[in-house]
Design an enzyme around this catalytic site. Structure first.
Site, mmCIF file in Angstrom:
data_model
loop_
_atom_site.group_PDB
_atom_site.id
_atom_site.type_symbol
_atom_site.label_atom_id
_atom_site.label_comp_id
_atom_site.label_asym_id
_atom_site.label_seq_id
_atom_site.Cartn_x
_atom_site.Cartn_y
_atom_site.Cartn_z
ATOM 1 N N HIS A 1 5.761 8.735 -5.810
ATOM 2 C CA HIS A 1 6.266 7.707 -6.735
ATOM 3 C C HIS A 1 7.476 7.632 -7.738
ATOM 4 O O HIS A 1 7.957 7.090 -8.186
ATOM 5 C CB HIS A 1 5.394 7.096 -7.414
ATOM 6 C CG HIS A 1 4.303 5.989 -5.859
ATOM 7 N ND1 HIS A 1 5.082 5.059 -5.330
ATOM 8 C CD2 HIS A 1 3.117 6.130 -5.814
ATOM 9 C CE1 HIS A 1 3.813 4.915 -4.383
ATOM 10 N NE2 HIS A 1 2.570 5.482 -4.933
ATOM 11 N N ASP B 1 1.017 9.230 2.944
ATOM 12 C CA ASP B 1 0.142 8.641 2.197
ATOM 13 C C ASP B 1 0.217 6.338 1.843
ATOM 14 O O ASP B 1 1.379 6.007 2.955
ATOM 15 C CB ASP B 1 0.937 8.754 0.513
ATOM 16 C CG ASP B 1 0.100 7.748 -0.689
ATOM 17 O OD1 ASP B 1 -0.800 8.890 -1.547
ATOM 18 O OD2 ASP B 1 0.303 6.929 -0.993
ATOM 19 N N HIS C 1 1.132 4.313 0.283
ATOM 20 C CA HIS C 1 2.029 3.713 -0.549
ATOM 21 C C HIS C 1 3.135 4.487 -0.177
ATOM 22 O O HIS C 1 3.272 5.708 -0.080
ATOM 23 C CB HIS C 1 1.814 3.829 -1.152
ATOM 24 C CG HIS C 1 0.194 3.457 -2.264
ATOM 25 N ND1 HIS C 1 -0.609 4.387 -2.505
ATOM 26 C CD2 HIS C 1 0.001 2.121 -2.289
ATOM 27 C CE1 HIS C 1 -1.226 3.147 -3.164
ATOM 28 N NE2 HIS C 1 -1.519 2.060 -2.826
ATOM 29 N N ASP D 1 -5.671 7.724 1.012
ATOM 30 C CA ASP D 1 -5.863 6.266 0.561
ATOM 31 C C ASP D 1 -5.068 5.286 1.605
ATOM 32 O O ASP D 1 -5.570 4.030 1.442
ATOM 33 C CB ASP D 1 -4.858 5.734 -0.716
ATOM 34 C CG ASP D 1 -3.631 6.500 -0.862
ATOM 35 O OD1 ASP D 1 -2.636 6.858 -0.285
ATOM 36 O OD2 ASP D 1 -2.663 6.071 -1.957
HETATM 37 N N1 Q9C Z 1 -1.830 -3.965 -6.318
HETATM 38 C C1 Q9C Z 1 -0.385 7.019 -5.150
HETATM 39 O O1 Q9C Z 1 -1.337 6.832 -4.579
HETATM 40 N N2 Q9C Z 1 -1.442 0.200 -8.139
HETATM 41 N N3 Q9C Z 1 -0.600 5.983 -5.948
HETATM 42 C C2 Q9C Z 1 -0.536 -0.363 -7.478
HETATM 43 C C3 Q9C Z 1 -1.827 -2.381 -6.361
HETATM 44 C C4 Q9C Z 1 -0.312 1.517 -8.179
HETATM 45 C C5 Q9C Z 1 -0.264 4.744 -5.606
HETATM 46 C C6 Q9C Z 1 -1.257 -1.890 -7.666
HETATM 47 C C7 Q9C Z 1 -1.265 2.452 -7.681
HETATM 48 C C8 Q9C Z 1 -0.269 3.706 -7.292
HETATM 49 C C9 Q9C Z 1 0.062 8.620 -5.245
HETATM 50 ZN ZN ZN Z 2 -0.657 5.747 -2.459
#
Ligand code: Q9C
Ligand code: ZN
Length: 363
Positions: free
Chosen positions: A159, A216, A218, A305
């Site tokens: 990210h 991932d 995301h 995830d």
């Molecule tokens: N409603 C990684 O997996 N918050 N980062 C999400 C969703 C942040 C995830 C909120 C998630 C970051 C590396």
């Molecule tokens: Zn993630």
């Protein structure tokens, strides 16, 4: 197969994150790296190497110099100016029509963050540098002729943009490793050992050295931003549709790259409930795009995830999916650097990571 781990990840241990308006204990915790480390040992994935120290140069090749100076000093400046010593977390973000540069110790965090899920503590920068060194060590091992390396990076990286932290990420480990592979490769200093390898299904194209596959849950918005206008790095990401899921403002299918990078960015956003069969079918599309690009190296941003039991994801992959995912990616026949990204079902994270690596190594 070689794995690279550093104990310095534990220096990054913020007390909280802000998730959907709730101040909660961070999902991205030192326990994650510990459990993966234990699973690697149990799976006899050896040796576990410490990272080599690469210095700041390969990081500057990807990240803005002022952003790096900010990260290094952010915590001490924040505390000295009266910010909460628990962690740096901005009160105002620079967005759209309010994006003037402000350099005060309480303002700067809002200039260099795009969300509230990347708190900075005293040890964050050192931990992030150790993670980047782990990724770079893996890249160096590929350049030395290894076929597979795993960097247990924590904090994760995908990210983080060239000058923004967010989503638990500060330095983009995958991008730093990809850029290093590309530059070392282009320098001609690296001996070409694989042209003689007749078993490789992908014939590498010298002008397109690196592909990054991001699995991932995301979207890898930071990695996408870093390489968006680059034609020499292919970025392919399979992730939850940003119309319903973080990071919301990037990751749509119509983001195809720009300028020289047009066509070298492929986003595959997916619906909730994705199961093993659906995921493996989509993975084949991503793999076909990589085979078409014919890179010399593959960097795999590996998040877990996507697992059924993940507390912040809505995919439904079972543990058995990860060895199958690994096996299909291995069929590309590319020297592959695996970078640890997310995965918050901590109890299952070690087995899921070891499963992917087992599949990748053909074990
Ligand atoms: N409603 C990684 O997996 N918050 N980062 C999400 C969703 C942040 C995830 C909120 C998630 C970051 C590396
Ligand atoms: Zn993630």
């Amino acid at each position: 197969m070689l794995a690279i781990c550093s104990a310095d990840h534990a220096l990054h241990d913020p007390p909280h994150e802000l998730l959907d308006g709730r101040l909660i204990p961070p999902y991205e915790s030192p326990a994650r790296a510990a459990i993966v480390h234990a699973a690697l040992e149990r799976a006899a994935i050896e040796p576990l190497l410490p990272p080599r120290a690469f210095g700041p140069e390969p990081i500057r090749a990807v990240h803005d110099a002022r952003y790096l100076a900010y990260l290094e000093r952010a915590y001490e400046r924040w505390v000295a100016a009266g910010g909460n010593p628990a962690a740096v977390l901005p009160s105002a973000l620079a967005v759209r029509w309010m994006s003037r540069r402000a350099s005060g110790p309480l303002a700067e965090p809002g200039y260099y963050s795009y969300d509230l899920s990347a708190p900075i503590v005293a040890g964050t920068y050192r931990a992030a540098r150790a993670a980047a060194d782990a990724a770079l060590t893996g890249a160096a091992l590929l350049l030395e002729g290894q076929r597979l390396a795993y960097a247990l990076c924590r904090p994760p990286g995908h990210h983080a943009g060239s000058d923004l932290c967010g989503g638990y990420c500060y330095l983009n480990n995958a991008a730093i490793a990809a850029e290093y592979l590309l530059r070392e490769w282009a320098s001609g200093r690296v001996r070409e050992w694989a042209t003689a390898d007749q078993t490789r299904p992908v014939a590498p194209s010298p002008r397109r050295p690196v592909a990054i596959l991001d699995i991932d849950y995301h979207h890898g918005n930071g990695t996408q931003q870093i390489f968006y206008e680059r034609g020499d790095v292919l970025f392919v990401s399979i992730h939850a549709d940003p119309a319903r899921e973080y990071p919301y403002f990037a990751g749509y299918a119509d983001e195809r790259g720009a300028g020289a990078g047009l066509g070298a960015n492929l986003n595959i956003p997916l619906e909730a409930g994705v199961d093993d069969t659906r995921y493996l079918a989509v993975l084949d599309t991503a793999i076909a795009a990589i085979a078409d690009f014919a890179p010399r190296f593959l960097v795999l941003s590996a998040g877990f995830d996507t697992f059924d039991g993940d507390p912040i994801g809505d995919f439904a992959l079972m543990a058995d999916a990860y060895p199958l995912i690994g096996r299909r990616i291995a069929m590309l026949g590319l020297p592959t650097l695996v970078i640890q990204e997310g995965g918050y079902a901590v109890a299952a994270l070690g087995e899921n990571a070891a499963g992917l690596l087992r599949g990748l190594s053909g074990m």
